[in-house]
Design a protein around this motif. Structure first.
Motif, PDB file in Angstrom:
ATOM      1  N   ILE A  37       0.843  -1.195   0.000  1.00 48.14           N
ATOM      2  CA  ILE A  37       0.000   0.000   0.000  1.00 48.14           C
ATOM      3  C   ILE A  37       0.879   1.246   0.000  1.00 48.14           C
ATOM      4  O   ILE A  37       0.618   2.221  -0.718  1.00 48.14           O
ATOM      5  CB  ILE A  37      -0.963  -0.014   1.206  1.00 48.14           C
ATOM      6  N   THR A  38       1.962   1.204   0.782  1.00 47.22           N
ATOM      7  CA  THR A  38       2.925   2.306   0.773  1.00 47.22           C
ATOM      8  C   THR A  38       3.537   2.477  -0.609  1.00 47.22           C
ATOM      9  O   THR A  38       3.690   3.600  -1.106  1.00 47.22           O
ATOM     10  CB  THR A  38       4.041   2.047   1.810  1.00 47.22           C
ATOM     11  N   MET A  39       3.881   1.369  -1.267  1.00 46.66           N
ATOM     12  CA  MET A  39       4.466   1.460  -2.600  1.00 46.66           C
ATOM     13  C   MET A  39       3.509   2.126  -3.583  1.00 46.66           C
ATOM     14  O   MET A  39       3.921   2.953  -4.416  1.00 46.66           O
ATOM     15  CB  MET A  39       4.873   0.076  -3.118  1.00 46.66           C
ATOM     16  N   GLN A  40       2.228   1.804  -3.480  1.00 50.88           N
ATOM     17  CA  GLN A  40       1.247   2.446  -4.354  1.00 50.88           C
ATOM     18  C   GLN A  40       1.187   3.946  -4.113  1.00 50.88           C
ATOM     19  O   GLN A  40       1.043   4.733  -5.047  1.00 50.88           O
ATOM     20  CB  GLN A  40      -0.131   1.829  -4.119  1.00 50.88           C
ATOM     21  N   LYS A 327      17.978   1.207  -2.978  1.00 47.72           N
ATOM     22  CA  LYS A 327      18.308   1.922  -1.748  1.00 47.72           C
ATOM     23  C   LYS A 327      17.541   3.239  -1.662  1.00 47.72           C
ATOM     24  O   LYS A 327      17.097   3.645  -0.585  1.00 47.72           O
ATOM     25  CB  LYS A 327      19.815   2.208  -1.696  1.00 47.72           C
ATOM     26  N   GLU A 328      17.390   3.888  -2.815  1.00 50.97           N
ATOM     27  CA  GLU A 328      16.700   5.173  -2.849  1.00 50.97           C
ATOM     28  C   GLU A 328      15.227   5.024  -2.472  1.00 50.97           C
ATOM     29  O   GLU A 328      14.660   5.906  -1.817  1.00 50.97           O
ATOM     30  CB  GLU A 328      16.830   5.809  -4.242  1.00 50.97           C
ATOM     31  N   TYR A 329      14.621   3.907  -2.883  1.00 51.38           N
ATOM     32  CA  TYR A 329      13.218   3.694  -2.505  1.00 51.38           C
ATOM     33  C   TYR A 329      13.084   3.519  -0.993  1.00 51.38           C
ATOM     34  O   TYR A 329      12.187   4.093  -0.362  1.00 51.38           O
ATOM     35  CB  TYR A 329      12.635   2.473  -3.220  1.00 51.38           C
ATOM     36  N   PHE A 330      13.968   2.739  -0.389  1.00 53.21           N
ATOM     37  CA  PHE A 330      13.921   2.547   1.063  1.00 53.21           C
ATOM     38  C   PHE A 330      14.113   3.884   1.786  1.00 53.21           C
ATOM     39  O   PHE A 330      13.468   4.158   2.793  1.00 53.21           O
ATOM     40  CB  PHE A 330      14.988   1.537   1.489  1.00 53.21           C
ATOM     41  N   GLU A 331      14.984   4.728   1.236  1.00 56.52           N
ATOM     42  CA  GLU A 331      15.190   6.068   1.781  1.00 56.52           C
ATOM     43  C   GLU A 331      13.894   6.883   1.691  1.00 56.52           C
ATOM     44  O   GLU A 331      13.522   7.586   2.631  1.00 56.52           O
ATOM     45  CB  GLU A 331      16.307   6.768   1.000  1.00 56.52           C
ATOM     46  N   MET A 332      13.213   6.760   0.554  1.00 60.23           N
ATOM     47  CA  MET A 332      11.968   7.488   0.355  1.00 60.23           C
ATOM     48  C   MET A 332      10.914   7.056   1.379  1.00 60.23           C
ATOM     49  O   MET A 332      10.195   7.887   1.950  1.00 60.23           O
ATOM     50  CB  MET A 332      11.440   7.256  -1.072  1.00 60.23           C
ATOM     51  N   VAL A 333      10.812   5.748   1.628  1.00 59.11           N
ATOM     52  CA  VAL A 333       9.869   5.254   2.637  1.00 59.11           C
ATOM     53  C   VAL A 333      10.235   5.810   4.009  1.00 59.11           C
ATOM     54  O   VAL A 333       9.376   6.276   4.764  1.00 59.11           O
ATOM     55  CB  VAL A 333       9.845   3.711   2.671  1.00 59.11           C
ATOM     56  N   GLY A 334      11.526   5.758   4.331  1.00 57.37           N
ATOM     57  CA  GLY A 334      11.971   6.259   5.620  1.00 57.37           C
ATOM     58  C   GLY A 334      11.646   7.725   5.827  1.00 57.37           C
ATOM     59  O   GLY A 334      11.183   8.134   6.900  1.00 57.37           O
ATOM     60  N   GLU A 335      11.863   8.530   4.784  1.00 54.44           N
ATOM     61  CA  GLU A 335      11.629   9.968   4.903  1.00 54.44           C
ATOM     62  C   GLU A 335      10.147  10.313   4.931  1.00 54.44           C
ATOM     63  O   GLU A 335       9.735  11.273   5.582  1.00 54.44           O
ATOM     64  CB  GLU A 335      12.303  10.703   3.736  1.00 54.44           C
ATOM     65  N   SER A 336       9.317   9.533   4.235  1.00 55.49           N
ATOM     66  CA  SER A 336       7.894   9.872   4.136  1.00 55.49           C
ATOM     67  C   SER A 336       7.024   9.166   5.175  1.00 55.49           C
ATOM     68  O   SER A 336       6.020   9.716   5.624  1.00 55.49           O
ATOM     69  CB  SER A 336       7.368   9.542   2.734  1.00 55.49           C
TER      70      SER A 336
END
Length: 439
Positions: A37-40, A327-336
């Motif tokens: 759901i987060t990925m969407q 790695k950038e996607y995991f960073e994006m999840v962490g920041e958001s």
């Protein structure tokens, strides 16, 4: 307007038109869990960057498996990307039903070596990588610290037995106040109730097949394990447990209805996230119980993204896979979403990130638990298969689903455990004979 400006404008217009013309829509089949759901929610960033669009097909776990299995086995081509796991990937890859992803090993930016070897190996077959992982998991026990303290129940420092766990759950069971001693999977399915029941069976010394591939489902060990499970849920579980799968139990736990829950380590970030859970500050973890053995008491699983060989949009699909597991996607999840919500158990760099460790102090425990699992040695007695909560052969999906239905019926009181396992044994013998495992 000058000729120069006219040419420039035309060039820009042509470039945009070409971009639109080259843009593609990809269809992704996925499960309805928190990480996807987060990925969407974050995927519009990829759409904006590339000009491509996504058609999401979001399904309940059992339905997802049924739809994707049917589509890929028939070459239906309905999906460009499938969210599949450590069971399907090597089997489908070996059948050439999936697109190899070996080129990611040469992509320095992607850094495939950062992915834990256990996870990479679980998504490979015949030396080829066939899926890229979003997260990986084993199972451990979630527990409510406040309820343990109030009931005077001591938190185990070592791995306890399921017998001890049952006594613990009974002491914590308080249905009059809406608290159930334990919430465990009951919904039928090889990846639903049998994920948990399979590890209980391992703990009781059971195995799916002996060394000659003869089914063992009517053994004393299986009877002991499933009787234990049914009694546990009748004594200390919520009503209607046979309808509850992972998502239902996760919701019950986050709503404060469960004192204990043995399930996926990947749910820890959601349960410990104050934005999504009512018990974030009251939850901790200990090992999944053992019984006569500690082998196979915690499962191993990866949820990953794969491209069916039938897709006509491989390059676009690979572009999304790279973005969604980078790695950038995991960073994006962490920041958001907060670093507690970052998908777990996949990348070494993520699990060692100071921001992750500060937000999720349990992260080291999760990684240690995952890396301690050995799918090649899952049971007390020798077996011819790999896999902890599943058996890595194509026939297991049908057998596991049938056994799951029988166990769910026993949990619901519609049949006895003995009859459920006798039926399961007959079905498994028939299927394994038909497939040529039993001569």
């Amino acid at each position: 307007m000058s000729i120069k400006r006219t040419l420039l404008t035309s060039a820009v217009s042509f470039g945009l038109a070409a971009g639109i013309a080259n843009a593609e829509e990809i269809t992704i089949a996925t499960v309805n869990n928190a990480d996807m759901i987060t990925m969407q929610e974050l995927a519009p960033a990829w759409e904006k960057e590339t000009g491509n669009t996504i058609n999401w097909v979001v399904l309940e776990e059992n339905v997802l498996r049924q739809r994707t299995t049917t589509d890929i086995a028939t070459g239906g081509g309905s999906f460009d990307i499938m969210f599949i796991g450590a069971y399907e990937t090597p089997i489908w890859g070996a059948k050439d039903w999936l697109t190899p992803l070996n080129d990611f090993a040469d992509d320095a930016d992607y850094d495939l070596e950062d992915v834990f070897p256990l996870v990479r190996n679980g998504l490979s077959a015949n030396g080829n990588l066939y899926a890229l992982p979003l997260y990986s998991e084993t199972s451990f026990t979630f527990y409510r610290t406040d309820l343990f303290e109030a009931a005077g129940v001591e938190v185990p420092a070592e791995q306890i037995t399921y017998t001890e766990f049952a006594e613990m759950a009974k002491k914590l069971h308080d249905p009059d106040n809406g608290i159930y001693g334990t919430c465990q999977r009951g919904k039928a399915g090889w990846g639903e109730n049998m994920a948990f029941v399979g590890t209980v069976a391992n703990a009781f010394g059971a195995r799916w097949f002996d060394e000659e591939w003869n089914p063992q489902l009517d053994s004393a060990e299986w009877n002991n394990a499933v009787n234990y499970y049914v009694n546990l849920m009748n004594d200390a579980g919520p009503p209607g447990a046979s309808a509850n799968g992972h998502n239902e139990n996760r919701a019950l736990f986050k709503d404060g209805k469960c004192a204990t829950w043995v399930d996926a380590t990947s749910a820890a970030g959601d349960v410990r996230n104050p934005e999504t859970s009512g018990v974030a500050d009251k939850t901790d973890f200990f090992k999944a119980p053992k019984e006569v053995t500690d082998k196979g008491t915690g499962w191993f699983w990866s949820w990953a993204l794969a491209i069916p060989a039938s897709s006509k949009k491989t390059d676009t699909a690979k572009s999304f896979l790279k973005w969604a597991t980078s790695k950038e996607y995991f960073e994006m999840v962490g920041e958001s979403k907060g670093w507690v919500a970052v998908p777990s158990g996949t990348r070494k760099s993520v699990e060692e990130d100071a921001r992750r460790l500060e937000a999720a102090p349990f992260a080291k425990t999760v990684v240690s638990a995952i890396l301690s699992v050995d799918p090649a040695d899952p049971t007390r007695d020798p077996v011819p298969y790999t896999g902890v909560q599943f058996v890595a052969i194509p026939e297991f999906q049908g057998i596991g689903n049938y056994v799951g239905q029988q166990v769910a019926a026993a949990l619901a009181g519609q049949t006895s455990v003995e009859d459920a396992l006798a039926n399961s044994q007959k079905f498994a013998v028939r299927e394994m004979t038909k497939a040529g495992y039993i001569k």
